[in-house]
Design an enzyme around this catalytic site. Structure first.
Site, PDB file in Angstrom:
ATOM      1  N   ASP A   7       0.841  -1.188   0.000  1.00  0.00           N
ATOM      2  CA  ASP A   7       0.000   0.000   0.000  1.00  0.00           C
ATOM      3  C   ASP A   7       0.883   1.247   0.000  1.00  0.00           C
ATOM      4  OD1 ASP A   7      -2.351   1.866   0.829  1.00  0.00           O
ATOM      5  OD2 ASP A   7      -3.279  -0.110   0.706  1.00  0.00           O
ATOM      6  N   HIS A  56      -3.695   6.136   3.395  1.00  0.00           N
ATOM      7  CA  HIS A  56      -4.422   4.947   2.960  1.00  0.00           C
ATOM      8  C   HIS A  56      -3.834   3.681   3.574  1.00  0.00           C
ATOM      9  CE1 HIS A  56      -5.950   1.881   0.097  1.00  0.00           C
ATOM     10  NE2 HIS A  56      -6.944   2.729  -0.122  1.00  0.00           N
ATOM     11  N   SER A 107     -11.277  -0.934  -0.664  1.00  0.00           N
ATOM     12  CA  SER A 107      -9.986  -0.819   0.034  1.00  0.00           C
ATOM     13  C   SER A 107     -10.132  -1.092   1.517  1.00  0.00           C
ATOM     14  CB  SER A 107      -9.406   0.589  -0.147  1.00  0.00           C
ATOM     15  OG  SER A 107      -8.693   0.718  -1.331  1.00  0.00           O
TER      16      SER A 107
END
Length: 694
Positions: free
Chosen positions: A141, A172, A462
């Site tokens: 990520d 994120h 996600s």
């Protein structure tokens, strides 16, 4: 015994960053594109073909010494390099080369969710004080902001990340990692919203971080393959990927970096969990659908952020969003439909969808703008940014698939992303309005006068993906000898097809959802720990899958780490036969009601570990089939007398009349304690909604 993680974080600095290959050829080879050369299994396992990789790379570097970007040699074989189109075509013909393809750009698929899942399970798990939770979850990520629980981190130092640090500057990756394995933290919220306790799915697991994104511009497939290669060598147990390619990009498995990396990871005993993408409800929009990947769709939880629009006549229109606007309640702000601000010569559809350079700034300035959301090229955030750039003070987004979404420009806005994926994922998990740890520094846009948030609310597949990654790690910890396919089966066959109110799961429109929306159903937090029976998808199943998909035996032998002596593709190889691989769900395309279809499955008994007599049991079948479809299971009872014993059955599908639409149902084996459910989907259309993949 798996290898130990060989990289550690430094006690004297934030991270010890392993030195990796950068892009030395970027300047000298600026006229060439980047290509990935995939050469199958690692050179060490290739026997007579082991020198192909070295010879090909040596030949390239003699001609262009600065061309190499990544060299893959641990988990699989190949490299990424700056090549001309002619060089790429030439290399594709060399011995040992499976495929050569342009380096694609992949995009991110961007609390109380664990308590919400807990309420849906009907299985009680026996406590076991000695049960370990030391599984290693590898997160590919944007990096990680916090260094607790980290046993290692790698940064691939491309693009804007000149410092080559795996520290997360986007948020994120931190959000994803804390959802998968964060420890319990009480009394947290996002500026007072979603207040409660935040925790991850497997708080006892450790994390290995692979920073493959360093900007919003995406990550290259060559970088993702480098991370896969490292993760295989590092010996992680689970890999979690919350990103993918466009669903509208037709991609063969041998040209798909995630499918290739996952194929070799699974061969090395690593469970790979990926997000299904956010392009639903378009049919066939699921990505990361290779059968060796556990593909995750997103669902809502019992948390809705409502933002109201009050019109001049006091009529209230309810929408979804987080509203921290600095605008006052009493003044009346002008509201305008974007179409009314159309620039001369611009297509009307572009203007009403608030596309860039389609609206007149003088008309937009100082107004709240109503935008349609019918186009797929520009995400909701782009529409907001365009209106803000033109001086608008707010956006109301109208979407037939969602509710109206009210935006403002007082803070960092959140939106609801559709949970329907329109194809067939494996499993669904919470992915809307998920609270988790954030990067908590001044790179985040914050409320005026407020400190940066330590937690944030995000939505998308996600966020759903790490829920399943955490559960997979917990299952691996409790059952360390289980293969990735057994772990996937345990997760899929114990899922729920009803919501927290014990009613059928619905779509965002309120209609009944199907396996195209939720796969096997909503994941259970405890059921996978003791599933009773499992479907083990063997290496032969995956090799046959490649045969059925049209790959020749020569290519398959290069790709596979090991291949049984004498293995050949079945004489009859077609996509229609894919439904016969030993998968936990059943998907059939090209269904012919006159001929019918039979599929075979084999179950393995994994219950009764404590006492041998517990393994003696009988499972009975129950069938949930739609009207017009006849489903028969033979035999209708399965007898088991010991652990790891296998028993097979056959399912026959037939219909008196042609199918007018795709149909769905399930079969469930139960012994009174465990329920083992397999959903099915049938289509009369060829390859409909990705049924040829799962």
């Amino acid at each position: 015994m798996k290898p130990l993680i060989t990289f550690i974080f430094s006690l004297t600095s934030f991270f010890f960053c392993v030195s990796l290959l950068s892009e030395p050829g970027a300047a000298a080879a600026h006229n060439d594109g980047v290509y990935i050369v995939y050469m199958g299994a690692p050179a060490s396992l290739k026997g007579s073909l082991k020198d192909d990789h070295a010879q090909l790379l040596d030949s390239l570097l003699k001609r262009k010494q600065d061309a190499l970007i990544h060299n893959y040699k641990s988990g699989f074989s190949g490299f990424a390099a700056h090549l001309s189109a002619e060089e790429a075509r030439s290399i594709a013909e060399k011995p040992g080369v499976v495929s050569v393809f342009p380096d694609p750009v992949l995009q991110l698929h961007t609390t109380r969710s664990w308590d919400f899942l807990k309420y849906e399970t009907s299985v009680m798990i026996e406590s076991n004080p000695s049960y370990s939770t030391d599984a290693i979850i590898g997160i590919l990520d944007t990096g990680l902001f916090c260094n607790r629980k980290i046993i290692g981190a790698r940064s691939y130092g491309a693009g804007e990340n000149k410092s080559r640090t795996p520290r997360d500057m986007m948020g994120h990756g931190t959000h994803v990692a804390s959802t998968a394995a964060g420890v319990e933290v009480k009394d947290v919220s996002y500026y007072g919203l979603a207040a409660g306790t935040a925790k991850g799915g497997s708080p006892g697991s450790r994390l290995a971080i692979y920073q493959v994104f360093s900007s919003q511009n995406g990550s290259h497939g060559s970088t993702v393959l480098a991370a896969f290669d490292d993760a295989i060598a590092d010996g992680v147990d689970v890999l979690s990927l919350s990103f993918g390619s466009s669903p509208f990009l037709e991609q063969e498995f041998i040209n798909d970096p995630i499918a290739l990396g996952a194929f070799h990871a699974v061969q090395n005993g690593i469970t790979v969990v990926c997000s299904a993408g956010n392009d639903g409800p378009n049919p066939g929009s699921v990505v990361n659908s290779a059968p060796w990947i556990l593909t995750v769709a997103a669902t809502t939880i019992d948390r809705v952020f409502e933002s109201d629009v009050v019109l001049g006549n006091n009529k209230v229109i309810k929408g979804t969003g987080i509203n921290f606007a600095s605008i006052q309640n009493s003044p009346v702000y002008p509201i305008i439909y974007a179409k009314s601000a159309k620039k001369s010569g611009v297509d009307e559809n572009a203007t009403r969808n608030c596309e860039p350079n389609s609206m007149d700034q003088e008309i937009i300035k100082g107004k709240i703008v109503v935008c349609d959301n019918e186009d797929s090229l520009y995400p909701q955030r782009n529409k907001q940014d365009e209106v803000k750039k033109l001086g608008g003070i707010g956006v109301i987004l109208i979407d037939d698939e969602l509710r109206g979404v009210a935006f403002n420009f007082g803070t960092f806005p959140m939106t609801v992303i559709s949970s329907k994926d329109g194809a067939k994922p494996d499993i669904a998990a919470p992915g809307v309005n998920i609270l988790a740890a954030w990067i908590g520094n001044d790179t985040v846009q914050t409320l005026k006068g407020e400190d940066p948030p330590l937690y944030n609310v995000l939505s998308g597949t996600s966020m759903a993906c790490p829920h399943v990654s955490g559960i997979a790690a917990a299952v691996k910890s409790r059952n360390p000898t289980w293969s990735p396919s057994v772990i996937r089966s345990a997760i899929m066959t114990t899922a729920a097809q009803t919501n927290n109110m014990k009613a059928p799961i619905t779509t965002e429109k309120g209609t009944a959802a199907t396996p195209y929306d939720f796969g096997a159903g909503e994941v259970s937090t405890t059921g996978p720990l003791q599933p009773g029976l499992v479907y083990e998808t063997t290496a032969i199943d995956y090799l046959n899958f490649l045969c059925y998909h049209g790959y020749n035996i020569a290519t398959i032998k290069i790709m596979a780490n090991t291949i049984p002596d004498g293995f050949t593709c079945p004489e009859e190889s077609s996509i229609d036969l894919i439904s016969n691989i030993n998968y936990p769900s059943i998907a059939i395309s090209n269904f012919d009601e006159k001929a019918g279809r039979r599929v075979n499955r084999t179950l393995t008994n994994v219950a009764g570990n404590a006492k041998m007599e517990d393994a003696k049991t009988v499972y009975n079948i129950s069938i949930d089939a739609p009207a017009g479809l006849d489903v028969q299971v033979v035999p209708d009872k399965l007898h088991f007398s010991k652990i790891d014993e296998k028993s097979s059955y056959q399912v026959s599908f037939s219909a008196a009349n042609p199918l007018k639409k795709d149909v769905f149902g399930s079969i469930t084996w139960s012994n009174g304690r465990y329920k083992v459910t397999s959903t099915f989907a049938l289509s009369s259309k060829s390859g409909s909604v990705a049924l040829d993949k799962k």
